[in-house]
Enzyme design. Structure first.
Site, mmCIF file in Angstrom:
data_model
loop_
_atom_site.group_PDB
_atom_site.id
_atom_site.type_symbol
_atom_site.label_atom_id
_atom_site.label_comp_id
_atom_site.label_asym_id
_atom_site.label_seq_id
_atom_site.Cartn_x
_atom_site.Cartn_y
_atom_site.Cartn_z
ATOM 1 N N LYS A 1 36.914 9.312 22.184
ATOM 2 C CA LYS A 1 38.275 9.111 22.701
ATOM 3 C C LYS A 1 39.252 9.501 21.612
ATOM 4 O O LYS A 1 38.926 9.418 20.423
ATOM 5 C CB LYS A 1 38.486 7.631 23.046
ATOM 6 C CG LYS A 1 39.634 7.383 23.990
ATOM 7 C CD LYS A 1 39.175 7.500 25.429
ATOM 8 C CE LYS A 1 40.303 7.364 26.418
ATOM 9 N NZ LYS A 1 39.779 7.217 27.793
ATOM 10 N N ASP B 1 44.202 11.009 29.661
ATOM 11 C CA ASP B 1 44.209 9.545 29.809
ATOM 12 C C ASP B 1 45.697 9.185 29.932
ATOM 13 O O ASP B 1 46.493 10.053 30.338
ATOM 14 C CB ASP B 1 43.537 8.864 28.601
ATOM 15 C CG ASP B 1 43.251 7.375 28.843
ATOM 16 O OD1 ASP B 1 42.272 7.057 29.522
ATOM 17 O OD2 ASP B 1 44.024 6.511 28.365
HETATM 18 P P1 NDP Z 1 49.025 7.705 33.529
HETATM 19 O O1 NDP Z 1 49.703 8.018 32.257
HETATM 20 O O2 NDP Z 1 48.954 8.712 34.588
HETATM 21 O O3 NDP Z 1 49.642 6.386 34.153
HETATM 22 C C1 NDP Z 1 49.652 5.194 33.431
HETATM 23 C C2 NDP Z 1 50.357 4.148 34.259
HETATM 24 O O4 NDP Z 1 50.179 2.870 33.667
HETATM 25 C C3 NDP Z 1 51.853 4.389 34.335
HETATM 26 O O5 NDP Z 1 52.319 3.864 35.539
HETATM 27 C C4 NDP Z 1 52.352 3.571 33.149
HETATM 28 O O6 NDP Z 1 53.700 3.172 33.255
HETATM 29 C C5 NDP Z 1 51.446 2.373 33.214
HETATM 30 N N1 NDP Z 1 51.299 1.802 31.876
HETATM 31 C C6 NDP Z 1 50.892 2.457 30.766
HETATM 32 N N2 NDP Z 1 50.920 1.637 29.717
HETATM 33 C C7 NDP Z 1 51.387 0.469 30.173
HETATM 34 C C8 NDP Z 1 51.634 -0.763 29.560
HETATM 35 N N3 NDP Z 1 51.443 -0.958 28.252
HETATM 36 N N4 NDP Z 1 52.076 -1.764 30.351
HETATM 37 C C9 NDP Z 1 52.277 -1.586 31.688
HETATM 38 N N5 NDP Z 1 52.053 -0.417 32.315
HETATM 39 C C10 NDP Z 1 51.606 0.584 31.571
HETATM 40 O O7 NDP Z 1 47.557 7.224 33.099
HETATM 41 P P2 NDP Z 1 46.248 7.090 34.014
HETATM 42 O O8 NDP Z 1 46.599 6.731 35.399
HETATM 43 O O9 NDP Z 1 45.412 8.259 33.754
HETATM 44 O O10 NDP Z 1 45.520 5.853 33.297
HETATM 45 C C11 NDP Z 1 45.642 4.510 33.758
HETATM 46 C C12 NDP Z 1 44.447 3.712 33.267
HETATM 47 O O11 NDP Z 1 43.253 4.283 33.783
HETATM 48 C C13 NDP Z 1 44.257 3.671 31.759
HETATM 49 O O12 NDP Z 1 43.697 2.422 31.395
HETATM 50 C C14 NDP Z 1 43.227 4.763 31.516
HETATM 51 O O13 NDP Z 1 42.510 4.541 30.319
HETATM 52 C C15 NDP Z 1 42.348 4.563 32.731
HETATM 53 N N6 NDP Z 1 41.498 5.678 33.113
HETATM 54 C C16 NDP Z 1 42.016 6.921 33.367
HETATM 55 C C17 NDP Z 1 41.189 7.951 33.764
HETATM 56 C C18 NDP Z 1 41.717 9.292 34.139
HETATM 57 O O14 NDP Z 1 40.917 10.119 34.566
HETATM 58 N N7 NDP Z 1 42.997 9.564 34.013
HETATM 59 C C19 NDP Z 1 39.738 7.754 33.860
HETATM 60 C C20 NDP Z 1 39.304 6.404 33.658
HETATM 61 C C21 NDP Z 1 40.158 5.427 33.277
HETATM 62 P P3 NDP Z 1 54.834 3.922 32.402
HETATM 63 O O15 NDP Z 1 55.194 5.132 33.196
HETATM 64 O O16 NDP Z 1 55.927 2.937 32.302
HETATM 65 O O17 NDP Z 1 54.221 4.249 31.069
HETATM 66 O O1 2IT Z 2 38.716 6.712 30.453
HETATM 67 C C1 2IT Z 2 38.234 7.769 30.933
HETATM 68 O O2 2IT Z 2 37.106 7.783 31.412
HETATM 69 C C2 2IT Z 2 39.084 8.963 30.970
HETATM 70 N N1 2IT Z 2 40.226 8.904 30.553
HETATM 71 C C3 2IT Z 2 38.533 10.265 31.481
HETATM 72 C C4 2IT Z 2 37.706 10.935 30.432
HETATM 73 C C5 2IT Z 2 37.248 12.335 30.768
HETATM 74 O O3 2IT Z 2 36.658 12.932 29.851
HETATM 75 O O4 2IT Z 2 37.455 12.817 31.867
#
Ligand code: NDP
Ligand code: 2IT
Length: 449
Positions: A122, A162
């Site tokens: 990561k 992420d």
């Molecule tokens: P995005 O950046 O697309 O969206 C993140 C969202 O979470 C936004 O709405 C953001 O709000 C909110 N957020 C971020 N930080 C905070 C915080 N400290 N407190 C409250 N809200 C917060 O990210 P993703 O949707 O990709 O990721 C969301 C979660 O999913 C994370 O935990 C990530 O690790 C996990 N994840 C993502 C994957 C992927 O493929 N993208 C895969 C597996 C897990 P704001 O706009 O205000 O920042």
């Molecule tokens: O937390 C996760 O699994 C991700 N942000 C996606 C990682 C990836 O390599 O697609």
């Protein structure tokens, strides 16, 4: 085992999220270590909790006013027993080494569960994308990659998105990698379709999470049809979680961002979701903008003086925390239980505090940990790597079918592993045990390296 946990705390006392992630895995795998002398003799716990390599670097960039800014970049290459390091990049002001280590550690087990050949890593930066122009974003990504490129490669380490890293950022990062390496390769996943991306990758984490929830419900002869759902976040994972819940007949009542949450009693339907996508992905606005078009909804801003998060005080059947770590505490868990909740599916990584997980387990809820439930994203990243290697791209249905199959198999793997160790129905124990055993056996096969 207690000694290992103590050593980890003594070495890096400020890495709280990493300690939290390690504590949970150690608790789950205790019986595995007790049964296996070789694991203990080979110090597998010490080895698996120490990153193979940590890269920390300066990221200087110039803002639109001509002022030079400096951020810190990270890549934690945690474990390569099963394949090249694989995992996302997070750009968020809160990022520090402890957070990246917790995410890299979780990724190792998650990637193992997908059945694909991927190690765990990561990375990211404490850079805050909020309010940055496209040009600032590009200059930052270029500077970040100017250092990172020497450490990664399609057979070495394959980053992805992420929090704060989506299609735009992957484009800028890829462009710079290509220029520096003089190679067009699948070194990043989450690429755009026209230049090596995979269909379904944008949808994969959210869709996969809902497929996992549907599998859990099926064990109780239930479906998502008619279920009231709370979704947090409004980024990539939250958007496609909402889309798939709607697809399967559920109703989504909430979405949020770091400033607050919206509650729409009528339900966030497909048309409303399209508006959310426009606000968040194109306008780069706030979830409160939802009320511009749908004034019937209620917006509640975050209040840091409260002991609970009001998004979790609504009555619902299912919760899909899809924003960030530790967004559900014990009080939130009690509020959710009081509101009749019976399923929690973690779309985010470690969104539930250990005390809240205890509440859900004590109350007998279906609880899916992120390393199982959100593995669909990295699984389709693995499929993107496979397609890149073949220089082919699969149709949408083929990728979606494979994603469904992978989520189904992770679900049964978790249940089987939990059963084997007398923790029937405990998806946390099952995911940790199954993920751990596969990685550790591969490490032992490969000798002391
Ligand atoms: P995005 O950046 O697309 O969206 C993140 C969202 O979470 C936004 O709405 C953001 O709000 C909110 N957020 C971020 N930080 C905070 C915080 N400290 N407190 C409250 N809200 C917060 O990210 P993703 O949707 O990709 O990721 C969301 C979660 O999913 C994370 O935990 C990530 O690790 C996990 N994840 C993502 C994957 C992927 O493929 N993208 C895969 C597996 C897990 P704001 O706009 O205000 O920042
Ligand atoms: O937390 C996760 O699994 C991700 N942000 C996606 C990682 C990836 O390599 O697609």
């Amino acid at each position: 085992m207690e000694a290992v946990i103590r050593q980890i705390r003594d070495k890096d006392p400020e890495q709280h999220e990493f300690h939290q992630a390690v504590d949970e895995v150690v608790e789950s795998v205790k019986p595995v270590l007790e049964r296996n002398f070789e694991y203990r003799q080979q110090s597998v716990l010490q080895r698996i909790t120490e990153p193979e390599r940590v890269i920390m670097f300066r990221v200087p960039w110039m803002d639109d006013e001509g002022q030079v800014q400096v951020n810190r970049g990270f890549r934690v290459e945690m474990n390569s027993a099963l394949g090249p390091y694989k995992g996302g990049l997070r750009f968020h002001a809160s990022v520090n080494l402890g957070i990246i280590k917790f995410l890299a550690f979780e990724q190792v087990f998650k990637n193992s569960l997908t059945t694909l050949a991927m190690g765990g890593g990561k990375g990211g930066s404490d850079f805050d994308p909020k309010g940055k122009s496209d040009n600032e974003m590009m200059r930052f990504c270029q500077s970040f990659m100017a250092e990172l490129f020497r450490h990664i490669g399609p057979n070495t380490d394959v980053p992805a998105g992420d929090i704060g890293v989506g299609a735009r950022e992957i484009g800028y990062l890829f462009g710079m990698y290509k220029k520096l390496a003089n190679e067009f390769t699948g070194v990043l996943t989450g690429k755009s379709l026209a230049w090596g991306g995979s269909l379904i990758r944008p949808e994969a984490t959210g869709y996969g999470s809902v497929y996992f929830a549907a599998e859990m419900l099926a064990t109780k002869r239930e479906t998502l049809e008619g279920k009231q759902c709370l979704v947090s976040g409004s980024g990539n994972v939250a958007q496609f979680t909402t889309e798939k819940i709607l697809d399967l007949g559920g109703k989504v009542l909430t979405l949020s961002d770091s400033s607050g949450h919206i509650f729409d009693e009528e339900g966030i339907d497909a048309e409303k979701l399209e508006f959310v996508k426009e606000v968040k992905n194109i306008r780069r606005g706030r979830i409160s903008d939802y009320l511009e078009k749908y004034p019937g909804a209620v917006y509640t801003p975050v209040n840091p003086t409260m002991d609970h998060n009001p998004i979790w005080s609504h009555r619902a059947d299912c919760a899909f925390p899809s924003a960030t770590q530790n967004e559900i505490n014990a009080q939130d868990a009690l509020n959710l239980v009081a509101g009749g909740l019976h399923l929690v599916c973690e779309g985010a990584n470690m969104p539930t505090t250990p005390e809240a997980v205890d509440v859900f387990h004590q109350e007998g809820l279906l609880f899916a940990p992120g390393k199982a439930a959100n593995a669909g994203g990295v699984a389709v990243s693995g499929l993107e790597m496979a397609q890149n290697s073949m220089r082919l791209s699969w149709p949408r249905k083929e990728v979606d079918d494979r994603l469904k199959q992978i989520m189904k198999s992770i679900h049964s793997t978790c249940l089987d592993a939990a059963d084997e160790y007398g923790r029937t129905g405990n998806y946390v124990a099952g995911a940790n045990i199954a993920g751990f055993v596969k990685v550790v056996n591969a490490m032992l096969d490969q000798g002391l390296v």
